[in-house]
Design an enzyme around this catalytic site. Structure first.
Site, PDB file in Angstrom:
ATOM      1  N   TYR A 142       0.967  -1.309   0.164  1.00  0.00           N
ATOM      2  CA  TYR A 142       0.105   0.139  -0.003  1.00  0.00           C
ATOM      3  C   TYR A 142       0.821   1.304  -0.056  1.00  0.00           C
ATOM      4  O   TYR A 142       0.286   2.258  -0.393  1.00  0.00           O
ATOM      5  CB  TYR A 142      -0.826   0.149   1.009  1.00  0.00           C
ATOM      6  CG  TYR A 142      -1.950  -0.975   1.159  1.00  0.00           C
ATOM      7  CD1 TYR A 142      -2.310  -1.588   0.228  1.00  0.00           C
ATOM      8  CD2 TYR A 142      -2.731  -1.311   2.446  1.00  0.00           C
ATOM      9  CE1 TYR A 142      -3.126  -2.625  -0.089  1.00  0.00           C
ATOM     10  CE2 TYR A 142      -3.677  -2.403   2.296  1.00  0.00           C
ATOM     11  CZ  TYR A 142      -3.937  -3.052   1.158  1.00  0.00           C
ATOM     12  OH  TYR A 142      -4.958  -4.066   1.285  1.00  0.00           O
ATOM     13  N   LYS A 191       4.016 -15.397   2.854  1.00  0.00           N
ATOM     14  CA  LYS A 191       4.019 -16.078   1.506  1.00  0.00           C
ATOM     15  C   LYS A 191       5.396 -16.499   1.013  1.00  0.00           C
ATOM     16  O   LYS A 191       6.054 -16.045  -0.052  1.00  0.00           O
ATOM     17  CB  LYS A 191       3.164 -15.417   0.577  1.00  0.00           C
ATOM     18  CG  LYS A 191       2.893 -16.223  -0.990  1.00  0.00           C
ATOM     19  CD  LYS A 191       1.917 -17.346  -0.520  1.00  0.00           C
ATOM     20  CE  LYS A 191       1.728 -18.002  -2.056  1.00  0.00           C
ATOM     21  NZ  LYS A 191       0.782 -19.400  -1.542  1.00  0.00           N
ATOM     22  N   ASP A 223      -2.571 -18.477   2.094  1.00  0.00           N
ATOM     23  CA  ASP A 223      -3.557 -19.262   1.320  1.00  0.00           C
ATOM     24  C   ASP A 223      -4.016 -20.191   2.468  1.00  0.00           C
ATOM     25  O   ASP A 223      -5.368 -20.470   2.572  1.00  0.00           O
ATOM     26  CB  ASP A 223      -3.206 -19.713   0.003  1.00  0.00           C
ATOM     27  CG  ASP A 223      -1.907 -20.294   0.045  1.00  0.00           C
ATOM     28  OD1 ASP A 223      -0.992 -20.184   1.018  1.00  0.00           O
ATOM     29  OD2 ASP A 223      -1.638 -21.170  -1.040  1.00  0.00           O
ATOM     30  N   ASP A 247      -5.234  -6.963   5.864  1.00  0.00           N
ATOM     31  CA  ASP A 247      -6.590  -6.358   5.403  1.00  0.00           C
ATOM     32  C   ASP A 247      -7.585  -7.461   5.116  1.00  0.00           C
ATOM     33  O   ASP A 247      -8.667  -7.297   5.491  1.00  0.00           O
ATOM     34  CB  ASP A 247      -6.127  -5.380   3.956  1.00  0.00           C
ATOM     35  CG  ASP A 247      -7.452  -4.527   3.718  1.00  0.00           C
ATOM     36  OD1 ASP A 247      -8.488  -4.740   4.270  1.00  0.00           O
ATOM     37  OD2 ASP A 247      -7.041  -3.737   2.854  1.00  0.00           O
ATOM     38  N   ASP A 251     -10.865  -9.126   7.643  1.00  0.00           N
ATOM     39  CA  ASP A 251     -12.134  -9.090   7.142  1.00  0.00           C
ATOM     40  C   ASP A 251     -12.834 -10.439   6.896  1.00  0.00           C
ATOM     41  O   ASP A 251     -13.944 -10.497   7.372  1.00  0.00           O
ATOM     42  CB  ASP A 251     -12.100  -8.451   5.678  1.00  0.00           C
ATOM     43  CG  ASP A 251     -12.129  -6.716   6.020  1.00  0.00           C
ATOM     44  OD1 ASP A 251     -12.018  -6.184   6.767  1.00  0.00           O
ATOM     45  OD2 ASP A 251     -12.298  -6.264   4.741  1.00  0.00           O
TER      46      ASP A 251
END
Length: 356
Positions: A142, A191, A223, A247, A251
């Site tokens: 970001y 990852k 994942d 993020d 959620d």
């Protein structure tokens, strides 16, 4: 005690839910002899309409001069056609960077009273859920280098994922410190099988873990972590991860608790300074209709009392009041799938005040 709070009501339902949170803080002030001084400032769409920019300099200065920041929500359809760097949501990134808010705490708690609203099978969530996602907030993709370029396949855009060792180290320390006060288990999500930045992340987290021998550290690829959140969420205590992965996973965690309208968050700098806001967005489709659930914002105020002001008894009072209103069967529209007696935004605030 006197406390200075910068208040950013924001857009959509932001002003409605923030109003209820401030009412609750005032009631706590009356009960415990504290004084909360509020300074309202603009950010997001409201700031664009008033000043032409999403984050006025005055807002940043007021926030820096305050003990904490309370934020409603920003964004909405009205500003969706603006360029990316001018959208209301850019105000959040600006505040995080300007205020040094590198650690985002997102607790996902499944209240017993809302267990029927959880989309997972009862046998998976029996006994409740209590997970905290610790998300790095001022680095990663970001905030990395961005740009456009020509390629053999035509115009392309890119966003760079980059982390420095110190960025990873400080967020890992926050996660391990929190785990020491909970169930002494940290799951680091990355990852590392693909990304160089994740390999650095995993190495630095492992170094920090050596200073916390009582805390169990597990590593998961993102994942697999997303899958495990559905298959066996009770395995998690504290999850620490990067900006983009946090993020997404926070959620996902919010949905297994029954309603995103119940979830608070804290964004912390070094020391005690923090910005507190609900996880949900501005929900312009229900703005001004007395339908918004203010409980996430009210619980965010409780987090402010606990983490910035060190007022644990006061925070406990607010959380107990929310639980009592739910236990008494009252529900805002987003929770009505769970049955109960429907109430609006104002009534929810009234009942929480009465419970306090």
């Amino acid at each position: 005690m006197n406390y200075k709070i910068a208040v950013v009501p924001g857009d959509g339902i932001g002003p409605e839910v923030t109003t209820q949170a401030l009412r609750v803080l005032d009631r706590i002030g009356e009960k415990y002899n504290h004084h909360f001084e509020y300074t309202k400032v603009l950010a997001g769409g409201a700031a664009i309409d008033a000043t032409g920019g999403c984050l006025p300099r005055e807002t940043v200065e007021v926030c820096k001069a305050s003990d904490a920041v309370m934020l409603g929500a920003v964004g909405g359809w009205k500003w969706d056609t603006l360029p990316g760097d001018e959208r209301p949501e850019r105000a959040l990134l600006g505040l995080r960077k300007e205020l040094g808010l590198f650690a985002n705490l997102r607790p996902a708690i499944l209240f017993d009273e809302l267990s029927q609203a959880c989309p997972l099978k009862p046998e998976i969530t029996a006994g409740g859920l209590d997970i905290v996602v610790v998300r790095e907030l001022t680095g990663g993709i970001y905030f990395g280098e961005k740009g456009v370029k020509d390629t053999d396949l035509g115009p392309a855009a890119y966003d760079v994922e980059q982390y420095a060792e110190e960025e990873v180290r400080r967020i890992a320390i926050v996660a391990f410190d929190m785990a020491m006060k909970r169930n002494k288990k940290v799951t680091s999500v990355d990852k590392a099988n693909v990304l160089e930045s994740s390999r650095l992340w995993r190495r630095v987290v492992a170094e920090v873990a050596k200073d916390y021998p009582d805390v169990e550290l597990n590593n998961l690829y993102v994942d697999n972590a997303a899958m495990q959140m559905i298959l066996n969420p009770k395995q998690f205590d504290v999850i620490v991860t990067s900006n983009i992965f946090g993020d997404i996973l926070s959620d996902e965690a919010s949905q297994i608790t029954g309603s995103i309208g119940m979830l608070p968050s804290a964004s912390l700098a070094k020391g005690n300074f923090g910005m507190y806001e609900p996880v949900h967005g501005s929900a312009p489709d229900i703005a001004g209709q007395d339908k918004a659930n203010p409980m996430a914002t009210i619980l965010s105020a409780a987090m402010m009392l606990r983490y910035t002001f060190g007022l644990s008894d006061e925070a406990n009072d607010i959380e107990a009041a929310v639980k009592k209103v739910l236990a008494d069967g009252y529900r805002t529209p987003d929770l009505m799938a769970n049955g109960g007696k429907q109430m609006g935004t104002q009534e929810a605030g009234d009942r929480i005040l009465a419970a306090i």
